[in-house]
Design a protein around this motif. Structure first.
Motif, PDB file in Angstrom:
ATOM      1  N   ASP A 261      31.117  15.865  35.004  1.00  0.00           N
ATOM      2  CA  ASP A 261      30.545  16.016  36.347  1.00  0.00           C
ATOM      3  C   ASP A 261      29.828  17.349  36.514  1.00  0.00           C
ATOM      4  N   GLY A 262      30.365  18.400  35.897  1.00  0.00           N
ATOM      5  CA  GLY A 262      29.719  19.706  35.968  1.00  0.00           C
ATOM      6  C   GLY A 262      28.390  19.719  35.242  1.00  0.00           C
TER       7      GLY A 262
ATOM      8  N   VAL B 111      26.473  17.088  34.690  1.00  0.00           N
ATOM      9  CA  VAL B 111      25.557  16.261  35.484  1.00  0.00           C
ATOM     10  C   VAL B 111      25.021  17.054  36.674  1.00  0.00           C
ATOM     11  N   ALA B 112      25.894  17.761  37.386  1.00  0.00           N
ATOM     12  CA  ALA B 112      25.460  18.541  38.556  1.00  0.00           C
ATOM     13  C   ALA B 112      24.461  19.631  38.149  1.00  0.00           C
ATOM     14  N   PHE B 113      24.743  20.314  37.061  1.00  0.00           N
ATOM     15  CA  PHE B 113      23.857  21.370  36.578  1.00  0.00           C
ATOM     16  C   PHE B 113      22.487  20.807  36.207  1.00  0.00           C
TER      17      PHE B 113
ATOM     18  N   ARG C  37      21.183  17.931  37.149  1.00  0.00           N
ATOM     19  CA  ARG C  37      20.512  17.359  38.316  1.00  0.00           C
ATOM     20  C   ARG C  37      19.695  18.433  39.031  1.00  0.00           C
ATOM     21  N   LEU C  38      20.275  19.622  39.142  1.00  0.00           N
ATOM     22  CA  LEU C  38      19.540  20.731  39.765  1.00  0.00           C
ATOM     23  C   LEU C  38      18.317  21.105  38.928  1.00  0.00           C
TER      24      LEU C  38
ATOM     25  N   THR D 107      20.721  12.285  37.757  1.00  0.00           N
ATOM     26  CA  THR D 107      21.079  12.454  36.352  1.00  0.00           C
ATOM     27  C   THR D 107      22.443  11.830  36.113  1.00  0.00           C
ATOM     28  N   ARG D 108      22.649  11.313  34.902  1.00  0.00           N
ATOM     29  CA  ARG D 108      23.944  10.740  34.557  1.00  0.00           C
ATOM     30  C   ARG D 108      24.214  10.973  33.071  1.00  0.00           C
TER      31      ARG D 108
END
Length: 186
Positions: free
Chosen positions: A114-115, A117-119, A121-122, A128-129
């Motif tokens: 999840d971290g 993906v979050a990074f 995505r930004l 993003t997945r």
């Protein structure tokens, strides 16, 4: 077990090249067929097992699939396919493996999915997945021919020395995992 993966005798071409020096003390030249994506490098010198700027550039910005394939070869773990959503569907951008604990492992080490993906995505400013998959999933994502064998990446390196280097990087990453995860290595 990762201890056996780090046995220098498993890497005879690298051992011969190093001539008694520690593997991370010698530089092995890589001349990739396409420049890396971040800095556009067409020549890199990798020090086996040393995760410096050259290694990160190579394995995170253009040739991640080599390290991902070596990790999968050593462990049997599924690929972790990083994809971003574009106007016409999902586009493959990076690959690592997914550990038995569900974490993502690549040149940057073991990280929370999840971290990551979050990074990303930004960074991409797009959905993003990361999805787990086998060889067929990677082949499809990378748009390789249907008859591409699971060991396709081995022939891409050109020499046994370069193959040993990539496998040593994978073994080094695996050796850094916590003990319970290392016990899961095939």
């Amino acid at each position: 077990m990762t201890a056996s993966l780090l046995a220098p005798e498993r890497y005879p071409h690298l051992r011969g090249f190093a001539a008694g020096l520690p593997f991370d003390g010698v530089g092995v030249e890589f001349l990739p067929s396409l420049p890396t994506r971040r800095h556009g490098l067409s020549r890199l010198v990798l020090r086996p097992g040393l995760f410096d700027d050259q290694a990160v550039e190579f394995f995170a910005h253009g040739y991640c699939w080599l390290l991902g394939a070596a990790l999968r070869e050593a462990t049997g773990w599924p690929y972790g396919l990083v994809e971003r959503r574009c106007s016409d569907g999902w586009e493959w951008t990076h690959v690592g493996v997914i550990t038995p604990g569900g974490r993502f492992l690549d040149v940057m080490g073991e990280r929370d999915v999840d971290g990551v993906v979050a990074f990303l995505r930004l960074g991409y400013d797009l959905p993003t997945r990361i999805r787990a998959g086998g060889h067929a999933d990677l082949r499809e994502a990378m748009r390789m021919p249907a008859d591409t064998a699971p060991d396709w990446w081995v022939s891409m390196l050109g020499t046994p020395l370069l193959l040993d280097v990539v496998r040593w990087f994978a073994a080094t990453l695996l050796s850094r995992l916590p003990e319970p995860v290392r016990l899961e290595v095939a």
